[in-house]
Design an enzyme around this catalytic site. Structure first.
Site, PDB file in Angstrom:
ATOM      1  N   GLU A 164       0.886  -1.166   0.000  1.00  0.00           N
ATOM      2  CA  GLU A 164       0.000   0.000   0.000  1.00  0.00           C
ATOM      3  C   GLU A 164       0.922   1.212   0.000  1.00  0.00           C
ATOM      4  O   GLU A 164       1.482   1.576   1.024  1.00  0.00           O
ATOM      5  CB  GLU A 164      -0.901  -0.068   1.240  1.00  0.00           C
ATOM      6  CG  GLU A 164      -2.178   0.703   1.095  1.00  0.00           C
ATOM      7  CD  GLU A 164      -1.993   2.150   1.478  1.00  0.00           C
ATOM      8  OE1 GLU A 164      -1.710   2.964   0.562  1.00  0.00           O
ATOM      9  OE2 GLU A 164      -2.111   2.474   2.647  1.00  0.00           O
ATOM     10  N   CYS A 175      -2.309   9.005   2.649  1.00  0.00           N
ATOM     11  CA  CYS A 175      -1.998   8.488   1.304  1.00  0.00           C
ATOM     12  C   CYS A 175      -3.143   8.719   0.315  1.00  0.00           C
ATOM     13  O   CYS A 175      -2.910   8.838  -0.880  1.00  0.00           O
ATOM     14  CB  CYS A 175      -1.579   7.032   1.360  1.00  0.00           C
ATOM     15  SG  CYS A 175      -2.762   6.002   2.192  1.00  0.00           S
TER      16      CYS A 175
HETATM   17  P1  NAD Z   1      10.661   6.898   3.712  1.00  0.00           P
HETATM   18  O1  NAD Z   1      10.344   6.554   2.330  1.00  0.00           O
HETATM   19  O2  NAD Z   1      12.082   6.723   4.126  1.00  0.00           O
HETATM   20  O3  NAD Z   1       9.805   6.028   4.747  1.00  0.00           O
HETATM   21  C1  NAD Z   1       8.466   5.670   4.580  1.00  0.00           C
HETATM   22  C2  NAD Z   1       8.166   4.594   5.638  1.00  0.00           C
HETATM   23  O4  NAD Z   1       8.882   3.408   5.309  1.00  0.00           O
HETATM   24  C3  NAD Z   1       8.662   4.963   7.048  1.00  0.00           C
HETATM   25  O5  NAD Z   1       7.715   4.525   7.985  1.00  0.00           O
HETATM   26  C4  NAD Z   1       9.970   4.189   7.210  1.00  0.00           C
HETATM   27  O6  NAD Z   1      10.208   3.813   8.549  1.00  0.00           O
HETATM   28  C5  NAD Z   1       9.726   2.974   6.371  1.00  0.00           C
HETATM   29  N1  NAD Z   1      10.945   2.457   5.781  1.00  0.00           N
HETATM   30  C6  NAD Z   1      11.928   3.153   5.158  1.00  0.00           C
HETATM   31  N2  NAD Z   1      12.883   2.320   4.704  1.00  0.00           N
HETATM   32  C7  NAD Z   1      12.508   1.067   5.050  1.00  0.00           C
HETATM   33  C8  NAD Z   1      13.055  -0.227   4.856  1.00  0.00           C
HETATM   34  N3  NAD Z   1      14.204  -0.411   4.175  1.00  0.00           N
HETATM   35  N4  NAD Z   1      12.384  -1.291   5.354  1.00  0.00           N
HETATM   36  C9  NAD Z   1      11.216  -1.134   6.006  1.00  0.00           C
HETATM   37  N5  NAD Z   1      10.633   0.053   6.217  1.00  0.00           N
HETATM   38  C10 NAD Z   1      11.268   1.141   5.733  1.00  0.00           C
HETATM   39  O7  NAD Z   1      10.364   8.405   3.963  1.00  0.00           O
HETATM   40  P2  NAD Z   1       9.441   9.293   4.868  1.00  0.00           P
HETATM   41  O8  NAD Z   1      10.147  10.582   5.005  1.00  0.00           O
HETATM   42  O9  NAD Z   1       9.058   8.640   6.147  1.00  0.00           O
HETATM   43  O10 NAD Z   1       8.155   9.490   3.981  1.00  0.00           O
HETATM   44  C11 NAD Z   1       8.336  10.004   2.679  1.00  0.00           C
HETATM   45  C12 NAD Z   1       7.231   9.671   1.790  1.00  0.00           C
HETATM   46  O11 NAD Z   1       6.712   8.386   2.049  1.00  0.00           O
HETATM   47  C13 NAD Z   1       6.043  10.579   1.944  1.00  0.00           C
HETATM   48  O12 NAD Z   1       6.231  11.754   1.269  1.00  0.00           O
HETATM   49  C14 NAD Z   1       4.969   9.761   1.334  1.00  0.00           C
HETATM   50  O13 NAD Z   1       5.034   9.890  -0.075  1.00  0.00           O
HETATM   51  C15 NAD Z   1       5.352   8.350   1.680  1.00  0.00           C
HETATM   52  N6  NAD Z   1       4.557   7.808   2.786  1.00  0.00           N
HETATM   53  C16 NAD Z   1       3.433   7.140   2.458  1.00  0.00           C
HETATM   54  C17 NAD Z   1       2.629   6.649   3.454  1.00  0.00           C
HETATM   55  C18 NAD Z   1       1.353   5.922   3.123  1.00  0.00           C
HETATM   56  O14 NAD Z   1       0.456   5.889   3.945  1.00  0.00           O
HETATM   57  N7  NAD Z   1       1.261   5.282   1.959  1.00  0.00           N
HETATM   58  C19 NAD Z   1       2.979   6.854   4.787  1.00  0.00           C
HETATM   59  C20 NAD Z   1       4.161   7.532   5.095  1.00  0.00           C
HETATM   60  C21 NAD Z   1       4.947   8.000   4.076  1.00  0.00           C
END
Ligand code: NAD
Length: 475
Positions: free
Chosen positions: A249, A283
């Site tokens: 998701e 999202c």
């Molecule tokens: P990010 O992409 O680093 O992280 C997104 C999420 O993934 C975080 O909870 C992080 O802990 C987790 N994550 C990161 N690397 C991982 C890995 N290797 N294994 C497992 N989990 C991992 O960046 P961010 O700054 O937290 O968010 C940036 C973007 O992510 C937002 O702008 C948005 O586009 C997207 N996002 C989407 C949702 C959603 O509900 N679909 C939620 C949060 C963030």
């Protein structure tokens, strides 16, 4: 007032005890709320062993008895909702009313799965020969590794946990290190409801280290991730090496199409309220607004009025209608969206900058006159910035709405039945709201197409995601 930050492995709560960890920050004021322990490699191995043991116990527990424990967990969540809502608001920033709605909806989700788990029917297909029974059964997949982000600390974990447990799976969840309290409290409800040890395990750590340890493990049979597209692609790749089932998701960039025959003011009120919910960090948040020329000015005026009336502040303070962004990264991201829009001729109608110098507040922002290739029109904003642009014809707006690689949610407003049907068919998205924003309920499927991911959470699909189909031909 906050909560004790701990890991939960094999039915036991584990705190620091020499483990590394990190501080959890209140985004409204930058103050430290608590220190979160990280799981060591030995802890992760213990969680894997516990989940395998828990799966053996849980899959042989009847659906009827599983349902009773799930229902009890839902009751406990409701009983404790005030405390948990406060925990969430402190760590994530959303206003208390939104936290409360999230926690109560989470209880509804558990209840729904408690019932649906009892109806995980198979079917009997008539055989070709006399005396042959052809049985189609649904069996739990096994140990699930789930990963959830920081924007819905309770709701996103509960979708995965409740679906998996109702199907008879055990779970290791790595919730967000930035907002761990909501999930800790949720897990506490399941533990206190009598869930056997090992069936549900909660870990935290450096995300990449945890996922790269858990996903390849032989014990793990299913991965469920909510988060950004790049991370989703990386985790799907790890899962593919072991040919493991996956639900992804991921992000979206939801178009909103407002036709001239819709009530411009009413639509603006509905969609603006939805836009600024959780400061836009959702999202399925509406993120690109296409308004038909004839009603463009009216819609823009009312939407802007709504944005200007929003009261920024600590989500626990009475009267606050929008809290801070969840972390400092989002502030930088909003500034980059606004600067790029300005450089491309965009006009800031309201907002456009940080608010105050404490915490991570960003003003509710409305931008016009941006070209379709501006950053705000092509990359998921995940914040309180709304670009509003005009369109002329149905075909033109469909092409623009479908032009991005995202396909999570889309919205359209019209008073014509024919247009409603046509736009519902034309929009490329896993969920479409037509004259409605109610696209996320416990009983309906939630998930995207294109790069927004695959698989559904919610609805009967969210239960099936945790089952394998087995066919038995019995002569
Ligand atoms: P990010 O992409 O680093 O992280 C997104 C999420 O993934 C975080 O909870 C992080 O802990 C987790 N994550 C990161 N690397 C991982 C890995 N290797 N294994 C497992 N989990 C991992 O960046 P961010 O700054 O937290 O968010 C940036 C973007 O992510 C937002 O702008 C948005 O586009 C997207 N996002 C989407 C949702 C959603 O509900 N679909 C939620 C949060 C963030």
């Amino acid at each position: 007032m906050y909560t004790d930050l701990k890991l939960f492995i094999d039915g036991k709560w584990l705190d620091g005890q020499g483990r590394e960890g990190e501080d959890v920050i209140n985004p409204a004021n930058g103050k430290v709320l608590g220190h979160l322990p990280h799981a060591t490699t030995a802890d992760l191995d213990a969680a894997l062993a516990a989940a395998e043991k828990g799966f053996a116990v849980w899959k042989s527990t009847s659906a009827y008895d599983r349902s009773k424990i799930l229902r009890k967990a839902a009751d406990l969540l409701r009983e404790r909702h005030e405390h948990i809502s406060r925990v969430q608001t402190q760590e994530q920033g959303k206003i208390y009313a939104e936290s409360r709605a999230e926690v109560l909806t989470s209880a509804d989700i558990i209840d729904w799965y408690a019932e649906e788990g009892r109806r995980a029917y198979g079917r009997i297909v008539p055989g070709r020969q006399k005396g042959v029974r052809q049985l189609v059964l649904q069996e739990p997949v096994g140990v699930v590794a789930a990963f959830t982000p920081w924007n819905f600390p309770t709701l996103t974990p509960v979708r995965k946990i409740a679906g998996a447990l109702a199907a008879g799976c055990s779970v290791i969840i790595k919730a967000s290190e930035e907002t761990p309290g909501g999930c800790i409290e949720l897990v506490r409800c399941f533990a206190d409801a009598g869930l056997p040890a090992g069936v549900l395990n909660l870990v935290f750590g450096v995300p990449a280290r945890v996922s790269e340890h858990l996903i390849p493990s032989k014990a793990v049979k299913k991965i469920s991730f909510t988060g950004s597209i790049p991370v989703g692609k990386h985790l799907a790749g790890l899962a593919a090496k072991g040919m493991k089932k996956v639900t992804m998701e991921l992000g979206g960039h939801s178009p909103v199409v407002v036709f001239a025959d819709a009530d411009a003011e009413k639509t603006a009120d509905t969609i603006a309220a939805f836009k600024y919910r959780n400061a836009g960090q959702v999202c399925i948040s509406p993120t690109r607004f296409y308004v038909q020329e004839q009603s463009y000015n009216r819609f823009l005026a009312r939407f802007t009025e709504y944005a200007k009336a929003i009261k920024l502040g600590d989500g626990l303070d009475r009267g606050t209608t929008m809290g801070p962004l969840a972390n400092a990264r989002r502030l930088d991201a909003m500034e980059a969206f606004v600067n790029d829009a300005k450089n491309r001729g965009g006009k800031i109608v309201t907002g456009g900058s940080r608010h105050g110098n404490q915490g991570f507040f960003f003003q509710p922002t409305v931008i016009t006159d941006v070209p379709d290739d501006a950053k705000i029109m092509t990359e998921e904003p995940f914040g309180p910035v709304a670009p509003i642009v005009p369109f002329k014809t149905f075909d033109e707006v469909v092409e623009r709405a479908n032009s991005l690689p995202y396909g999570l949610a889309a919205y359209a407003f019209t008073s014509s039945g024919a247009t409603a049907t046509a736009i519902g068919d034309a929009l490329q998205a896993g969920m479409v709201g037509i004259n409605s924003v109610a696209i996320s309920t416990p009983e309906t499927p939630f998930g995207g197409v294109k790069e927004s991911g695959y698989g559904s959470e919610g609805g009967i699909e969210g239960l099936e995601a945790y089952t394998n189909v087995k066919f038995i031909s019995q002569a």
